[in-house]
Design an enzyme around this catalytic site. Structure first.
Site, PDB file in Angstrom:
ATOM      1  N   LYS A  15       0.832  -1.213   0.000  1.00  0.00           N
ATOM      2  CA  LYS A  15       0.000   0.000   0.000  1.00  0.00           C
ATOM      3  C   LYS A  15       0.863   1.259   0.000  1.00  0.00           C
ATOM      4  CE  LYS A  15      -1.885  -1.578   3.804  1.00  0.00           C
ATOM      5  NZ  LYS A  15      -1.322  -2.944   3.837  1.00  0.00           N
ATOM      6  N   HIS A  40       4.498   0.785   6.379  1.00  0.00           N
ATOM      7  CA  HIS A  40       4.311   1.046   4.946  1.00  0.00           C
ATOM      8  C   HIS A  40       5.646   1.475   4.341  1.00  0.00           C
ATOM      9  CE1 HIS A  40      -0.299   1.763   5.512  1.00  0.00           C
ATOM     10  NE2 HIS A  40       0.112   0.568   5.883  1.00  0.00           N
ATOM     11  N   GLN A 223      -3.275  -2.235   7.277  1.00  0.00           N
ATOM     12  CA  GLN A 223      -3.592  -3.667   7.414  1.00  0.00           C
ATOM     13  C   GLN A 223      -4.257  -4.164   6.112  1.00  0.00           C
ATOM     14  OE1 GLN A 223      -4.541  -1.609  10.549  1.00  0.00           O
ATOM     15  NE2 GLN A 223      -2.353  -1.928  10.686  1.00  0.00           N
TER      16      GLN A 223
HETATM   17  P1  GDP Z   1       2.262  -2.201   3.067  1.00  0.00           P
HETATM   18  O1  GDP Z   1       2.158  -2.427   4.523  1.00  0.00           O
HETATM   19  O2  GDP Z   1       1.054  -2.648   2.324  1.00  0.00           O
HETATM   20  O3  GDP Z   1       2.643  -0.785   2.707  1.00  0.00           O
HETATM   21  O4  GDP Z   1       3.444  -3.135   2.536  1.00  0.00           O
HETATM   22  P2  GDP Z   1       4.877  -3.327   3.267  1.00  0.00           P
HETATM   23  O5  GDP Z   1       5.698  -2.131   3.044  1.00  0.00           O
HETATM   24  O6  GDP Z   1       4.701  -3.800   4.664  1.00  0.00           O
HETATM   25  O7  GDP Z   1       5.412  -4.584   2.484  1.00  0.00           O
HETATM   26  C1  GDP Z   1       5.596  -4.582   1.107  1.00  0.00           C
HETATM   27  C2  GDP Z   1       7.073  -4.892   0.823  1.00  0.00           C
HETATM   28  O8  GDP Z   1       7.226  -5.243  -0.536  1.00  0.00           O
HETATM   29  C3  GDP Z   1       7.982  -3.701   1.048  1.00  0.00           C
HETATM   30  O9  GDP Z   1       9.247  -4.159   1.446  1.00  0.00           O
HETATM   31  C4  GDP Z   1       8.045  -3.071  -0.348  1.00  0.00           C
HETATM   32  O10 GDP Z   1       9.243  -2.327  -0.547  1.00  0.00           O
HETATM   33  C5  GDP Z   1       8.036  -4.297  -1.206  1.00  0.00           C
HETATM   34  N1  GDP Z   1       7.408  -4.157  -2.537  1.00  0.00           N
HETATM   35  C6  GDP Z   1       6.330  -3.420  -2.894  1.00  0.00           C
HETATM   36  N2  GDP Z   1       6.007  -3.659  -4.177  1.00  0.00           N
HETATM   37  C7  GDP Z   1       6.894  -4.573  -4.629  1.00  0.00           C
HETATM   38  C8  GDP Z   1       7.056  -5.244  -5.872  1.00  0.00           C
HETATM   39  O11 GDP Z   1       6.318  -5.074  -6.829  1.00  0.00           O
HETATM   40  N3  GDP Z   1       8.098  -6.146  -5.967  1.00  0.00           N
HETATM   41  C9  GDP Z   1       8.936  -6.380  -4.917  1.00  0.00           C
HETATM   42  N4  GDP Z   1       9.903  -7.276  -5.100  1.00  0.00           N
HETATM   43  N5  GDP Z   1       8.793  -5.766  -3.734  1.00  0.00           N
HETATM   44  C10 GDP Z   1       7.780  -4.888  -3.603  1.00  0.00           C
HETATM   45  P1  IMO Z   2       0.213  -2.976   7.213  1.00  0.00           P
HETATM   46  O1  IMO Z   2      -0.553  -1.679   7.241  1.00  0.00           O
HETATM   47  C1  IMO Z   2       0.416  -7.165   8.346  1.00  0.00           C
HETATM   48  C2  IMO Z   2      -1.430  -8.308  12.138  1.00  0.00           C
HETATM   49  C3  IMO Z   2      -0.502  -8.761  13.246  1.00  0.00           C
HETATM   50  C4  IMO Z   2      -1.415  -9.730  13.966  1.00  0.00           C
HETATM   51  C5  IMO Z   2      -2.777  -9.049  13.873  1.00  0.00           C
HETATM   52  C6  IMO Z   2      -3.155  -8.224  15.078  1.00  0.00           C
HETATM   53  O2  IMO Z   2       1.687  -2.804   7.233  1.00  0.00           O
HETATM   54  O3  IMO Z   2      -0.276  -3.853   6.112  1.00  0.00           O
HETATM   55  P2  IMO Z   2      -2.352  -5.911  16.110  1.00  0.00           P
HETATM   56  O4  IMO Z   2      -0.983  -5.372  16.385  1.00  0.00           O
HETATM   57  O5  IMO Z   2      -3.139  -5.095  15.144  1.00  0.00           O
HETATM   58  O6  IMO Z   2      -3.104  -6.219  17.349  1.00  0.00           O
HETATM   59  O7  IMO Z   2      -2.090  -7.331  15.392  1.00  0.00           O
HETATM   60  O8  IMO Z   2      -2.701  -8.217  12.732  1.00  0.00           O
HETATM   61  N1  IMO Z   2      -1.107  -6.971  11.583  1.00  0.00           N
HETATM   62  C7  IMO Z   2      -0.549  -6.786  10.380  1.00  0.00           C
HETATM   63  N2  IMO Z   2      -0.080  -7.683   9.480  1.00  0.00           N
HETATM   64  N3  IMO Z   2       0.446  -5.854   8.064  1.00  0.00           N
HETATM   65  C8  IMO Z   2      -0.039  -4.946   8.940  1.00  0.00           C
HETATM   66  O9  IMO Z   2      -0.150  -3.632   8.640  1.00  0.00           O
HETATM   67  C9  IMO Z   2      -0.531  -5.396  10.177  1.00  0.00           C
HETATM   68  N4  IMO Z   2      -1.052  -4.785  11.264  1.00  0.00           N
HETATM   69  C10 IMO Z   2      -1.408  -5.767  12.102  1.00  0.00           C
HETATM   70  O10 IMO Z   2       0.644  -9.392  12.722  1.00  0.00           O
HETATM   71  O11 IMO Z   2      -1.491 -10.932  13.259  1.00  0.00           O
HETATM   72 MG    MG Z   3       3.233  -3.375   6.074  1.00  0.00          MG
END
Ligand code: GDP
Ligand code: IMO
Ligand code: MG
Length: 422
Positions: A15, A40, A223
């Site tokens: 995201k 994020h 999430q």
């Molecule tokens: P969010 O919580 O939805 O914002 O996602 P996160 O940042 O927790 O996890 C997504 C991970 O995948 C991060 O390390 C990003 O840098 C990485 N990422 C996002 N898009 C891509 C993609 O298209 N390819 C790869 N290899 N990594 C990606």
């Molecule tokens: P983003 O925005 C992935 C998961 C935790 C746990 C459950 C409850 O980065 O996608 P909490 O701390 O909310 O009580 O945890 O939800 N969890 C996530 N998993 N991405 C997240 O956020 C999360 N935020 C909470 O791992 O299973």
């Molecule tokens: Mg995340």
């Protein structure tokens, strides 16, 4: 006009990256739920940034970023996020606005989270231990402290009463939680002073006026839909409404003002923490996804569980959110698999079903897979839809057919530029 961007799986779909990519087309980016349990990630100019509370539009000069009333804020984590942004020359005071109605995470909320998880033993949720559950409990229990309280002289009295109650509650759990509250409070009070330097606003009013003035707003979800307190895999969920309706309550946006709903999903599935995950892999394929995808939590560093794409769950999320545009992330991670599996139904109690059963547990749900051809090409340097290999186009066409929603963005790497529009 308000558009929404949400995760359709169990979080971490990418995201942050896509909000950053889309921000140039918006005037306001607003978080509407969750808190520092979110991580994020955005990448550009060779630098990786991880945001927890601050919206992912913060690096763009054109947009105002709002932390909405539905968000829960830990001043301590918030201060660290601000410190990390120090060197990037962002005019934080005018670019980042905080809703007075957002609730505060107290140090004792974090301790309560730890005590609750310890008491659950093997049945623990796998919480990020950021105090999310206890803070939303105080919100719905009508005991919470809000950002706006900090503008009044007597807020420390209110704080003390709540923290004292929490300490008694920690005792109730009868588990070993070690802490030094005096130290935690010094850190908390110091961070509150930093938070107070920012602009507190009545965000619903601000957003209402912005809409009246024709400004474009993007609501950034945290999430994922399967972690939604009502529609997720309860009790293995978070404590907020992560789905589209959460943007209405978390920002004060009327439903009829929402236009596009961008649904983000990974080309496979991941989950961090406990709870059912029907397509989870325990073999070499799962290991490869985790390694190539670098699947470690952005907030806790925990390894993410990996598995094939689950279309039963994805269809459910598309329906609940009213998704208008899909975005498929991490497509590059699937390069090199001979065959790809996609779950199109579950075997449940001797029947084939196409919905999420109430009693969804990995042990009573067996995925039914459709196999598709994989591709070998490295996607990470591709920039145009025409470059994508045929097998990937077939994978996309299959998903669009099943979901009946177009896939508008294919992400082929973590960087802002590794984004293909179709
Ligand atoms: P969010 O919580 O939805 O914002 O996602 P996160 O940042 O927790 O996890 C997504 C991970 O995948 C991060 O390390 C990003 O840098 C990485 N990422 C996002 N898009 C891509 C993609 O298209 N390819 C790869 N290899 N990594 C990606
Ligand atoms: P983003 O925005 C992935 C998961 C935790 C746990 C459950 C409850 O980065 O996608 P909490 O701390 O909310 O009580 O945890 O939800 N969890 C996530 N998993 N991405 C997240 O956020 C999360 N935020 C909470 O791992 O299973
Ligand atoms: Mg995340």
């Amino acid at each position: 006009m308000v558009d929404l961007l949400l995760g359709l799986q169990w979080g971490d779909e990418g995201k942050g990256k896509i909000v950053d990519v889309l921000t140039k087309d918006y005037d306001i980016i607003a978080r509407f739920q969750g808190g520092p349990n979110a991580g994020h990630t955005l990448e550009f100019d060779g630098i990786k940034h991880v945001l927890h509370t601050i919206p992912s539009g913060i690096f763009h000069k054109n947009a105002i970023n709002i932390v909405g009333n539905g968000v829960v804020i830990d001043p301590v984590i918030f201060k660290k996020e601000l410190d990390n942004l120090d060197k990037f020359n962002i005019d934080i005071v005018s670019k980042l606005l905080i809703s007075r109605k957002a609730h505060l995470i107290l140090p004792t909320h974090r301790l309560l989270d730890a005590a609750s998880e310890a008491a659950k033993g093997k049945a623990k949720i796998g919480s990020t231990l950021k105090g999310i559950g206890p803070t939303y409990m105080d919100k719905t229990g009508r005991n919470g402290m809000r950002v706006g309280d900090l503008e009044f002289g007597n807020w420390k009295k209110k704080y003390r009463a709540l923290a004292d109650k929490h300490e008694a509650m920690i005792g109730f759990y009868n588990v070993d939680v070690q802490y030094n509250l005096a130290e935690l409070e010094t850190e908390f009070f110091d961070a509150v002073e930093t938070l107070k330097k920012l602009s507190f606003i009545d965000s619903e009013e601000y957003i209402f006026k912005a809409q009246a003035n024709g400004q474009k707003i993007l609501a950034e979800g945290a999430q994922g839909s399967l972690l939604d307190i009502d529609f997720g895999t309860y009790p293995y969920v978070t404590s907020s409404n992560t789905t589209a309706a959460g943007a209405c309550t978390g920002l004060g946006v009327p439903p009829n003002k929402i236009e596009k709903v961008y649904g983000i999903f990974k080309a496979y599935t991941t989950r961090v923490g406990s709870g059912p995950f029907p397509t989870e892999l325990f073999d070499q394929d799962g290991e490869t996804m985790g390694r190539v995808g670098n699947e470690f939590g952005a907030t806790t560093g925990r390894p993410r569980r990996c598995g094939w794409l689950d279309l039963v769950a994805l269809k459910y999320a598309v329906q609940i959110n009213g998704v208008t545009d899909l975005m498929m992330m991490k497509s590059d991670v699937l390069s090199g698999f001979d065959k790809l599996k996609v779950c199109t139904a579950y075997q449940y109690k001797g029947e084939t079903i196409q919905h999420l059963p109430y009693n969804i547990e990995s042990k009573n749900v067996t995925p039914v897979y459709t196999e598709l051809k994989g591709w070998a090409a490295d996607l990470t340097k591709m920039t145009k839809a025409e470059d994508l290999p045929k097998a990937l186009n077939d994978y996309i066409a299959f998903l669009e057919q099943e979901l009946q929603v177009p896939i508008k963005i294919v992400s082929v790497g973590p960087d802002r530029l590794q984004t293909i529009r179709r």
